[in-house]
Write a protein that holds these residues in place. Structure first.
Motif, PDB file in Angstrom:
ATOM      1  N   PRO A 104       0.813  -1.223   0.000  1.00  7.40           N
ATOM      2  CA  PRO A 104       0.000   0.000   0.000  1.00  7.40           C
ATOM      3  C   PRO A 104       0.848   1.275   0.000  1.00  7.40           C
ATOM      4  N   VAL A 105       1.597   1.476  -1.042  1.00  6.41           N
ATOM      5  CA  VAL A 105       2.560   2.583  -1.103  1.00  6.41           C
ATOM      6  C   VAL A 105       1.854   3.935  -0.948  1.00  6.41           C
ATOM      7  N   GLY A 106       2.301   4.706   0.021  1.00  5.28           N
ATOM      8  CA  GLY A 106       1.828   6.074   0.168  1.00  5.28           C
ATOM      9  C   GLY A 106       0.443   6.241   0.733  1.00  5.28           C
ATOM     10  N   VAL A 107      -0.141   5.178   1.305  1.00  4.32           N
ATOM     11  CA  VAL A 107      -1.498   5.345   1.846  1.00  4.32           C
ATOM     12  C   VAL A 107      -1.481   6.316   3.019  1.00  4.32           C
ATOM     13  N   GLY A 108      -2.607   6.971   3.192  1.00  8.28           N
ATOM     14  CA  GLY A 108      -2.738   7.970   4.249  1.00  8.28           C
ATOM     15  C   GLY A 108      -2.488   9.359   3.734  1.00  8.28           C
ATOM     16  N   ALA A 109      -1.444   9.520   2.936  1.00  4.65           N
ATOM     17  CA  ALA A 109      -1.109  10.828   2.409  1.00  4.65           C
ATOM     18  C   ALA A 109      -2.077  11.257   1.312  1.00  4.65           C
ATOM     19  N   LEU A 110      -2.618  10.295   0.580  1.00  3.43           N
ATOM     20  CA  LEU A 110      -3.455  10.588  -0.579  1.00  3.43           C
ATOM     21  C   LEU A 110      -4.730   9.755  -0.519  1.00  3.43           C
ATOM     22  N   THR A 111      -5.872  10.412  -0.752  1.00  5.32           N
ATOM     23  CA  THR A 111      -7.168   9.779  -0.516  1.00  5.32           C
ATOM     24  C   THR A 111      -7.454   8.635  -1.472  1.00  5.32           C
ATOM     25  N   LEU A 112      -7.179   8.816  -2.765  1.00  4.29           N
ATOM     26  CA  LEU A 112      -7.569   7.819  -3.760  1.00  4.29           C
ATOM     27  C   LEU A 112      -6.935   6.476  -3.471  1.00  4.29           C
ATOM     28  N   ARG A 113      -5.625   6.464  -3.261  1.00  4.92           N
ATOM     29  CA  ARG A 113      -4.947   5.183  -3.039  1.00  4.92           C
ATOM     30  C   ARG A 113      -5.309   4.595  -1.684  1.00  4.92           C
ATOM     31  N   THR A 114      -5.613   5.458  -0.719  1.00 11.64           N
ATOM     32  CA  THR A 114      -5.991   4.959   0.599  1.00 11.64           C
ATOM     33  C   THR A 114      -7.325   4.235   0.520  1.00 11.64           C
ATOM     34  N   GLU A 115      -8.295   4.826  -0.172  1.00 11.39           N
ATOM     35  CA  GLU A 115      -9.593   4.177  -0.334  1.00 11.39           C
ATOM     36  C   GLU A 115      -9.452   2.861  -1.098  1.00 11.39           C
ATOM     37  N   LEU A 129       0.465   1.477   9.861  1.00 11.93           N
ATOM     38  CA  LEU A 129      -0.331   2.194  10.865  1.00 11.93           C
ATOM     39  C   LEU A 129      -1.622   2.740  10.256  1.00 11.93           C
ATOM     40  N   VAL A 130      -1.552   3.237   9.021  1.00 11.57           N
ATOM     41  CA  VAL A 130      -2.761   3.734   8.363  1.00 11.57           C
ATOM     42  C   VAL A 130      -3.772   2.607   8.166  1.00 11.57           C
ATOM     43  N   LEU A 131      -3.316   1.467   7.651  1.00 10.23           N
ATOM     44  CA  LEU A 131      -4.240   0.363   7.386  1.00 10.23           C
ATOM     45  C   LEU A 131      -4.835  -0.187   8.673  1.00 10.23           C
ATOM     46  N   ALA A 132      -4.090  -0.055   9.769  1.00  9.06           N
ATOM     47  CA  ALA A 132      -4.606  -0.483  11.079  1.00  9.06           C
ATOM     48  C   ALA A 132      -5.415   0.617  11.756  1.00  9.06           C
ATOM     49  N   ARG A 133      -5.612   1.741  11.030  1.00  3.87           N
ATOM     50  CA  ARG A 133      -6.349   2.899  11.538  1.00  3.87           C
ATOM     51  C   ARG A 133      -5.720   3.434  12.823  1.00  3.87           C
ATOM     52  N   ALA A 134      -4.388   3.466  12.797  1.00  6.56           N
ATOM     53  CA  ALA A 134      -3.651   3.943  13.965  1.00  6.56           C
ATOM     54  C   ALA A 134      -2.679   5.057  13.623  1.00  6.56           C
ATOM     55  N   SER A 159      -1.742   8.489  10.448  1.00  9.38           N
ATOM     56  CA  SER A 159      -2.225   9.330   9.354  1.00  9.38           C
ATOM     57  C   SER A 159      -1.401   9.197   8.092  1.00  9.38           C
ATOM     58  N   GLY A 160      -0.319   8.424   8.130  1.00  6.54           N
ATOM     59  CA  GLY A 160       0.482   8.225   6.935  1.00  6.54           C
ATOM     60  C   GLY A 160       1.778   8.985   6.966  1.00  6.54           C
ATOM     61  N   ALA A 161       2.496   8.894   5.848  1.00  7.19           N
ATOM     62  CA  ALA A 161       3.834   9.469   5.748  1.00  7.19           C
ATOM     63  C   ALA A 161       3.841  10.651   4.804  1.00  7.19           C
ATOM     64  N   ARG A 162       4.989  11.293   4.739  1.00  8.32           N
ATOM     65  CA  ARG A 162       5.196  12.345   3.741  1.00  8.32           C
ATOM     66  C   ARG A 162       5.675  11.660   2.467  1.00  8.32           C
ATOM     67  N   GLY A 163       4.789  11.635   1.441  1.00  4.31           N
ATOM     68  CA  GLY A 163       5.126  10.897   0.235  1.00  4.31           C
ATOM     69  C   GLY A 163       5.173   9.416   0.529  1.00  4.31           C
ATOM     70  N   VAL A 164       6.248   8.736   0.082  1.00  9.70           N
ATOM     71  CA  VAL A 164       6.347   7.296   0.284  1.00  9.70           C
ATOM     72  C   VAL A 164       7.312   6.948   1.402  1.00  9.70           C
TER      73      VAL A 164
END
Length: 256
Positions: free
Chosen positions: A86-97, A118-123, A125-130
């Motif tokens: 899940p590269v870059g999830v949290g930072a960008l909505t489309l890929r996170t969804e 942490l994002v996928l575990a809902r714990a 907010s994600g990283a800066r970029g990747v």
């Protein structure tokens, strides 16, 4: 874990990669060096049928174009063991969804850096970029929880790699810092996990791939002058790995 690398070399699994455009060439070369057969089949209308004949599948969300999103949705419906990166999830909505949508298809392995897990575990907010902003140690509890919720093995990459099914946790120490300075190094680890997943259970597959990367990257660093020569040496060292080279590189953290 030596039996996983041995099985990969003997069976030469066909690994379908729906991966990001930045890393396609390097990913294919890592798979070839390891002994697998890569196929970068990510066209809608082909991705699903191809997944039916592949031995394993990687879905990497690094450049989630509309075509790649549709191809991923097709491919994960096939009866094929697969890895979600899940590269870059949290930072960008489309890929996170999209990542949360694909999680419902129950990947065999979820591989990411600490911030992504942490994002996928809902714990988180994600990283800066990747790039990860969190340590793998800080994501371990979240990884265990995510594994328990999804039924997937979760692999957290960082200074220390952890692989967990929610009950058992394996630890892989080492690896070269130069991996963080080569585009595609992390993404290619996800592909190597998919190759190993074709020949071994998910926990062993992910741990063996991480151990192989740690050993090969350390050896490559010793003979390189910087990121460019390191990238070439990494491919050579992956190709030169022997199954016994992985002995002692995976430690048991214990059961929950």
């Amino acid at each position: 874990m030596d039996h996983v690398l041995r099985g990969l070399r003997e069976q030469r699994p066909l690994v379908q990669c729906i991966t990001n455009s930045v890393v396609t060439n390097f990913t294919a070369n890592v798979l070839l060096s390891a002994g697998a057969s890569p196929a970068m089949s990510d066209v809608p209308g082909e991705a699903g049928p191809f997944a039916e004949i592949a031995d394993a599948l990687l879905v990497n969300l690094g450049t989630p174009t509309s075509e790649q999103r549709d191809a991923a949705r097709e491919a994960v419906r096939a009866d094929v063991p697969w890895v979600l990166d899940p590269v870059g999830v949290g930072a960008l909505t489309l890929r996170t969804e999209l990542a949360f949508e694909l999680l419902r298809r129950r990947p065999g392995v979820i591989r990411g850096n600490a911030s992504e897990i942490l994002v996928l575990a809902r714990a988180g907010s994600g990283a800066r970029g990747v790039d990860a902003q969190d340590s793998s140690d800080s994501a371990l509890d979240a990884a265990r929880r995510l594994a328990g919720e999804t039924g997937s093995v979760v692999a957290v990459s960082g200074e220390t790699d952890y692989v967990t099914d929610g009950e058992r946790t394996l630890r892989i120490e080492g690896g070269s810092e130069l991996l963080t300075r080569v585009t595609g190094a992390g993404c290619s680890l996800g592909a190597l996990m998919a190759a190993c997943l074709a020949v071994a259970p998910a926990l062993e597959a992910a741990a063996a791939a991480s151990a192989a990367y740690a050993v090969a990257s350390e050896r490559a660093e010793r003979q390189s002058r910087g990121p460019g020569s390191f990238a070439v040496a990494l491919l050579d060292e992956i190709a030169a790995l022997r199954p016994e080279d992985l002995s002692g590189r995976v430690a048991e953290e214990g059961r929950r």
